[in-house]
Design a protein around this motif. Structure first.
Motif, mmCIF file in Angstrom:
data_model
loop_
_atom_site.group_PDB
_atom_site.id
_atom_site.type_symbol
_atom_site.label_atom_id
_atom_site.label_comp_id
_atom_site.label_asym_id
_atom_site.label_seq_id
_atom_site.Cartn_x
_atom_site.Cartn_y
_atom_site.Cartn_z
ATOM 1 N N VAL A 103 0.852 -1.189 0.000
ATOM 2 C CA VAL A 103 0.000 0.000 0.000
ATOM 3 C C VAL A 103 0.887 1.238 0.000
ATOM 4 O O VAL A 103 2.024 1.208 0.464
ATOM 5 C CB VAL A 103 -0.962 0.058 1.217
ATOM 6 N N VAL A 104 0.343 2.307 -0.518
ATOM 7 C CA VAL A 104 1.044 3.591 -0.522
ATOM 8 C C VAL A 104 0.577 4.364 0.709
ATOM 9 O O VAL A 104 -0.609 4.695 0.814
ATOM 10 C CB VAL A 104 0.726 4.384 -1.808
ATOM 11 N N PRO A 105 1.489 4.626 1.638
ATOM 12 C CA PRO A 105 1.067 5.312 2.854
ATOM 13 C C PRO A 105 0.788 6.792 2.610
ATOM 14 O O PRO A 105 1.425 7.427 1.773
ATOM 15 C CB PRO A 105 2.275 5.138 3.788
ATOM 16 N N ARG A 106 -0.176 7.310 3.328
ATOM 17 C CA ARG A 106 -0.460 8.741 3.269
ATOM 18 C C ARG A 106 0.613 9.470 4.061
ATOM 19 O O ARG A 106 1.243 8.893 4.961
ATOM 20 C CB ARG A 106 -1.837 9.013 3.862
ATOM 21 N N ILE A 107 0.810 10.725 3.758
ATOM 22 C CA ILE A 107 1.803 11.514 4.486
ATOM 23 C C ILE A 107 1.448 11.561 5.963
ATOM 24 O O ILE A 107 2.329 11.477 6.828
ATOM 25 C CB ILE A 107 1.933 12.925 3.877
ATOM 26 N N GLU A 108 0.171 11.654 6.274
ATOM 27 C CA GLU A 108 -0.259 11.673 7.668
ATOM 28 C C GLU A 108 0.158 10.390 8.392
ATOM 29 O O GLU A 108 0.536 10.419 9.568
ATOM 30 C CB GLU A 108 -1.784 11.850 7.769
ATOM 31 N N THR A 109 0.088 9.269 7.701
ATOM 32 C CA THR A 109 0.498 7.987 8.280
ATOM 33 C C THR A 109 1.995 7.978 8.542
ATOM 34 O O THR A 109 2.454 7.541 9.609
ATOM 35 C CB THR A 109 0.106 6.828 7.347
ATOM 36 N N LEU A 110 2.756 8.469 7.569
ATOM 37 C CA LEU A 110 4.207 8.526 7.751
ATOM 38 C C LEU A 110 4.570 9.469 8.899
ATOM 39 O O LEU A 110 5.491 9.191 9.669
ATOM 40 C CB LEU A 110 4.886 8.969 6.454
ATOM 41 N N GLN A 111 3.833 10.568 9.033
ATOM 42 C CA GLN A 111 4.087 11.502 10.129
ATOM 43 C C GLN A 111 3.771 10.850 11.467
ATOM 44 O O GLN A 111 4.487 11.038 12.448
ATOM 45 C CB GLN A 111 3.256 12.784 9.952
ATOM 46 N N LYS A 112 2.723 10.057 11.520
ATOM 47 C CA LYS A 112 2.357 9.339 12.746
ATOM 48 C C LYS A 112 3.478 8.367 13.137
ATOM 49 O O LYS A 112 3.852 8.266 14.304
ATOM 50 C CB LYS A 112 1.050 8.574 12.518
ATOM 51 N N ILE A 113 4.037 7.677 12.140
ATOM 52 C CA ILE A 113 5.148 6.748 12.407
ATOM 53 C C ILE A 113 6.377 7.531 12.859
ATOM 54 O O ILE A 113 7.078 7.121 13.796
ATOM 55 C CB ILE A 113 5.448 5.886 11.154
ATOM 56 N N ALA A 114 6.644 8.664 12.214
ATOM 57 C CA ALA A 114 7.789 9.493 12.607
ATOM 58 C C ALA A 114 7.641 9.952 14.063
ATOM 59 O O ALA A 114 8.601 9.871 14.842
ATOM 60 C CB ALA A 114 7.919 10.694 11.673
ATOM 61 N N ASN A 115 6.460 10.421 14.424
ATOM 62 C CA ASN A 115 6.234 10.867 15.802
ATOM 63 C C ASN A 115 6.448 9.716 16.788
ATOM 64 O O ASN A 115 7.058 9.901 17.831
ATOM 65 C CB ASN A 115 4.822 11.425 15.969
ATOM 66 N N ALA A 116 5.948 8.546 16.444
ATOM 67 C CA ALA A 116 6.052 7.389 17.338
ATOM 68 C C ALA A 116 7.496 6.923 17.510
ATOM 69 O O ALA A 116 7.852 6.375 18.556
ATOM 70 C CB ALA A 116 5.206 6.239 16.798
ATOM 71 N N THR A 117 8.320 7.151 16.508
ATOM 72 C CA THR A 117 9.711 6.687 16.561
ATOM 73 C C THR A 117 10.684 7.827 16.862
ATOM 74 O O THR A 117 11.893 7.669 16.688
ATOM 75 C CB THR A 117 10.092 5.992 15.236
ATOM 76 N N HIS A 118 10.143 8.955 17.300
ATOM 77 C CA HIS A 118 10.966 10.102 17.694
ATOM 78 C C HIS A 118 11.894 10.555 16.565
ATOM 79 O O HIS A 118 13.074 10.829 16.773
ATOM 80 C CB HIS A 118 11.778 9.791 18.962
ATOM 81 N N THR A 119 11.339 10.582 15.365
ATOM 82 C CA THR A 119 12.099 11.023 14.198
ATOM 83 C C THR A 119 11.315 12.124 13.491
ATOM 84 O O THR A 119 10.150 12.369 13.788
ATOM 85 C CB THR A 119 12.355 9.856 13.211
ATOM 86 N N ARG A 120 11.983 12.765 12.545
ATOM 87 C CA ARG A 120 11.356 13.827 11.768
ATOM 88 C C ARG A 120 11.139 13.320 10.352
ATOM 89 O O ARG A 120 12.051 12.769 9.735
ATOM 90 C CB ARG A 120 12.283 15.050 11.753
ATOM 91 N N LEU A 121 9.940 13.487 9.851
ATOM 92 C CA LEU A 121 9.627 13.092 8.482
ATOM 93 C C LEU A 121 10.201 14.146 7.539
ATOM 94 O O LEU A 121 9.913 15.325 7.679
ATOM 95 C CB LEU A 121 8.113 12.962 8.275
ATOM 96 N N VAL A 122 11.009 13.694 6.574
ATOM 97 C CA VAL A 122 11.619 14.591 5.598
ATOM 98 C C VAL A 122 11.315 14.053 4.212
ATOM 99 O O VAL A 122 11.568 12.882 3.921
ATOM 100 C CB VAL A 122 13.154 14.672 5.782
ATOM 101 N N ILE A 123 10.751 14.911 3.375
ATOM 102 C CA ILE A 123 10.485 14.539 1.992
ATOM 103 C C ILE A 123 11.322 15.463 1.126
ATOM 104 O O ILE A 123 11.282 16.679 1.302
ATOM 105 C CB ILE A 123 8.994 14.674 1.655
ATOM 106 N N SER A 124 12.098 14.896 0.207
ATOM 107 C CA SER A 124 12.964 15.741 -0.616
ATOM 108 C C SER A 124 12.964 15.268 -2.061
ATOM 109 O O SER A 124 12.589 14.142 -2.360
ATOM 110 C CB SER A 124 14.392 15.721 -0.074
#
Length: 108
Positions: free
Chosen positions: A79-100
């Protein structure tokens, strides 16, 4: 103009169209490969942050309130994750979501 001349002209026109079609097919294949590469990168990044935090998929499910099935599908590129989903994972793993966007110049 006789029939032979007309046939020759139509043959030339038809031959002009073929490279355009092949080009579109090549572009579609390239885009599909590029998309697959992005999904693989997302999967690798999720696995990396899970490993860095000593999290399992179950831990991520509990923290994000997402189903294990959904997380598994994201990690397997199903599945293709939504940006909101990736942000939720980033928050849970104490990381910052970066798209470049990176330059493709110099790639073969």
């Amino acid at each position: 103009m006789n029939n032979e001349d007309m046939k020759s002209i139509f043959d030339q026109i038809n031959n002009l169209k073929k490279p355009v079609t092949e080009s579109k097919e090549t572009n579609a294949a390239y885009e599909k490969d590029a998309f697959r590469e992005v999904l693989n990168g997302i999967s690798e990044e999720i696995q990396r942050v899970l490993d860095e935090n000593d999290f399992t998929q179950e831990d991520l499910c509990r923290i994000t309130n997402m189903s294990q099935s959904n997380i598994s599908k994201i990690q397997n590129g199903k599945v293709v994750p939504r940006i909101e989903t990736l942000q939720k994972i980033a928050n849970a793993t104490h990381t910052r979501l970066v798209i470049s966007f990176e330059s493709m110049e110099g790639e073969d």
